[in-house]
Design a protein around this motif. Sequence first.
Motif, short mmCIF file in Angstrom:
data_model
loop_
_atom_site.label_atom_id
_atom_site.label_comp_id
_atom_site.label_asym_id
_atom_site.label_seq_id
_atom_site.Cartn_x
_atom_site.Cartn_y
_atom_site.Cartn_z
N ALA A 134 0.81 -1.21 0.00
CA ALA A 134 0.00 0.00 0.00
C ALA A 134 0.85 1.26 0.00
O ALA A 134 0.32 2.36 -0.19
CB ALA A 134 -0.93 0.01 1.21
N ARG A 180 2.00 7.21 0.51
CA ARG A 180 0.76 6.62 0.02
C ARG A 180 0.01 7.53 -0.94
O ARG A 180 -1.18 7.32 -1.18
CB ARG A 180 -0.14 6.24 1.20
CG ARG A 180 0.51 5.21 2.13
CD ARG A 180 -0.49 4.57 3.06
NE ARG A 180 -1.48 3.79 2.34
CZ ARG A 180 -2.30 2.91 2.93
NH1 ARG A 180 -2.21 2.71 4.23
NH2 ARG A 180 -3.19 2.26 2.23
N GLY A 189 -5.79 3.43 -7.07
CA GLY A 189 -6.27 4.18 -5.92
C GLY A 189 -7.39 5.13 -6.27
O GLY A 189 -8.15 4.92 -7.23
N ASP A 223 -4.15 2.58 -3.06
CA ASP A 223 -4.60 1.35 -2.41
C ASP A 223 -3.60 0.22 -2.64
O ASP A 223 -3.36 -0.60 -1.75
CB ASP A 223 -5.96 0.91 -2.94
CG ASP A 223 -7.06 1.90 -2.63
OD1 ASP A 223 -7.03 2.50 -1.54
OD2 ASP A 223 -7.95 2.09 -3.49
N GLN A 224 -3.04 0.17 -3.85
CA GLN A 224 -2.10 -0.90 -4.21
C GLN A 224 -0.97 -0.34 -5.07
O GLN A 224 -1.20 0.50 -5.94
CB GLN A 224 -2.81 -2.01 -5.01
CG GLN A 224 -3.82 -2.81 -4.22
CD GLN A 224 -4.39 -3.96 -5.06
OE1 GLN A 224 -4.44 -3.90 -6.28
NE2 GLN A 224 -4.81 -5.01 -4.39
N ASP A 242 -13.32 -0.43 -8.76
CA ASP A 242 -11.90 -0.14 -8.57
C ASP A 242 -11.16 -0.44 -9.87
O ASP A 242 -11.26 -1.54 -10.42
CB ASP A 242 -11.33 -0.98 -7.43
CG ASP A 242 -11.92 -0.58 -6.08
OD1 ASP A 242 -12.26 0.61 -5.92
OD2 ASP A 242 -12.04 -1.45 -5.21
#
Length: 303
Positions: free
Chosen positions: A32, A77, A118, A132-133, A187
């Motif tokens: 993340a 992030r 994200g 998110d990833q 997503d």
Amino acid sequence: MAADVYHEGERAAQRRAGLLDQGAFSARAVRAELPEVARTFLVRQPMVVLGAADGAGAMWATLLTGPPGFLRAADARTVAVDARTGPDDPLHDRLTGPAPVGMLAIEPSRHRRMRMNGRAVPTAHGLRVALDQVYSNCPKYIQKRRPHWEPAAPGRPRRSRALTGDQRRWIAAADTFFIATSDREGDADASHRGGDPGFVEAVSPTLLRWPDYAGNAMFNTLGNLEVQPRAGLLFPDWRTGAVLQLTGTARTDWEPARAAAVPGAERLVEFTVTGVVETPGAVPLRWSEPGLSRFNPPVRPRP
């Protein structure tokens, strides 16, 4: 984070391919937060591929470009993108508000790529994406190219619901394209596909087909298609800066006998075109002639 990496569609695709164990191994790369090596990689890039759904739910992929530094880590992030889509881009209106996005930073000259998925929000300079990833992908099927700049105003886009003969020839000669998909919750993900020229078949004005080659067994794209068939494709013209954007639906053909007829294919993917946008000179980047990847399977001549 590995335990929560995959959704039901990705696990279903891994199961159908018999690659659940390999998928579990690859999941360890997903995180993340941006590691330091990723931050260094991002700040060098002059281009990022972005995938998202428009206001009607159709998936599109687009290119954002800028001088090195336009794409950077704001923190561990968050990614800042100091660029916007043009007013005629299919995603322009959608990105004026919050949106789930998939991004792919790719460096053809070094055969490197990194995915970032994200939530994007608009800023005064472009976008800010809460991640998110984050994960890197293998170097397979990336053609080696080096960029240079030729700034110019984009041409007027041409829109249709089917491919012209020239557009079909463009696709048939392509060695690279990008695909945007999403899961059931919306997503988004953006991914790269590459092969020798001719690996994508323009079967008709509204149907494309390409082989799915061996990869990392994560099945992000095909897993999304298991639960949500909408997809967007982007074919760049590396010489002129033109882009060909397609939206439609895609399905995976899991029949082994049909895949066996295509060198290197583990399965086939078919894409039905419902919308086309061709924009001359859409981006100011131009690229050198390709050095084709040694991983590309041969392409069998078609009648």
